[in-house]
Write a protein that holds these residues in place. Sequence first.
Motif, PDB file in Angstrom:
ATOM      1  N   THR A  33      12.377 -26.767 -52.822  1.00  0.00           N
ATOM      2  CA  THR A  33      12.831 -28.111 -53.190  1.00  0.00           C
ATOM      3  C   THR A  33      11.687 -28.918 -53.789  1.00  0.00           C
ATOM      4  OG1 THR A  33      14.514 -28.075 -51.462  1.00  0.00           O
ATOM      5  CG2 THR A  33      13.867 -30.246 -52.302  1.00  0.00           C
ATOM      6  N   ARG A  34      10.522 -28.846 -53.181  1.00  0.00           N
ATOM      7  CA  ARG A  34       9.359 -29.577 -53.702  1.00  0.00           C
ATOM      8  C   ARG A  34       8.958 -29.070 -55.078  1.00  0.00           C
ATOM      9  NH1 ARG A  34       5.693 -30.220 -48.217  1.00  0.00           N
ATOM     10  NH2 ARG A  34       6.749 -32.085 -47.479  1.00  0.00           N
ATOM     11  N   ASP A  35       9.038 -27.760 -55.289  1.00  0.00           N
ATOM     12  CA  ASP A  35       8.744 -27.203 -56.619  1.00  0.00           C
ATOM     13  C   ASP A  35       9.720 -27.754 -57.653  1.00  0.00           C
ATOM     14  OD1 ASP A  35       6.609 -25.687 -55.769  1.00  0.00           O
ATOM     15  OD2 ASP A  35       7.723 -23.807 -55.687  1.00  0.00           O
ATOM     16  N   TYR A  63       9.610 -41.474 -54.297  1.00  0.00           N
ATOM     17  CA  TYR A  63       8.206 -41.197 -54.006  1.00  0.00           C
ATOM     18  C   TYR A  63       7.331 -42.308 -54.556  1.00  0.00           C
ATOM     19  CZ  TYR A  63       9.725 -36.563 -52.690  1.00  0.00           C
ATOM     20  OH  TYR A  63      10.346 -35.520 -52.065  1.00  0.00           O
ATOM     21  N   MET A  71       1.990 -35.247 -59.071  1.00  0.00           N
ATOM     22  CA  MET A  71       2.904 -34.220 -59.572  1.00  0.00           C
ATOM     23  C   MET A  71       2.725 -34.031 -61.071  1.00  0.00           C
ATOM     24  SD  MET A  71       6.498 -34.790 -57.577  1.00  0.00           S
ATOM     25  CE  MET A  71       6.386 -36.146 -56.432  1.00  0.00           C
ATOM     26  N   TRP A  77       2.371 -29.843 -54.975  1.00  0.00           N
ATOM     27  CA  TRP A  77       3.566 -29.039 -54.746  1.00  0.00           C
ATOM     28  C   TRP A  77       3.822 -27.911 -55.723  1.00  0.00           C
ATOM     29  CZ3 TRP A  77       7.398 -33.564 -53.674  1.00  0.00           C
ATOM     30  CH2 TRP A  77       7.085 -34.148 -52.446  1.00  0.00           C
TER      31      TRP A  77
END
Length: 79
Positions: A33-35, A63, A71, A77
């Motif tokens: 999910t984070r990817d 976020y 990111m 991540w």
Amino acid sequence: MSDSPEPPEDWRYDELRRLGDAERRMTTELADTRDAIARLVTQLLPSHASASKIESVVRASGYSRWMVDRMREGKLWLR
């Protein structure tokens, strides 16, 4: 006191295995999910993105600006 393990018929062994499997599965799902989130952020925000575009992604993602910036830099991540 003996250091020998508890008998395998103890229900707690099965429960411990079940919980360990669940934790490993959730860890993988969270990483995936984070990817996906990091990929979307980098797709939505190229290096020349405007401040208003960045703020719209911050609002949509929930976020912080700091995390969104990390990111975008590929420092958070991405595996």
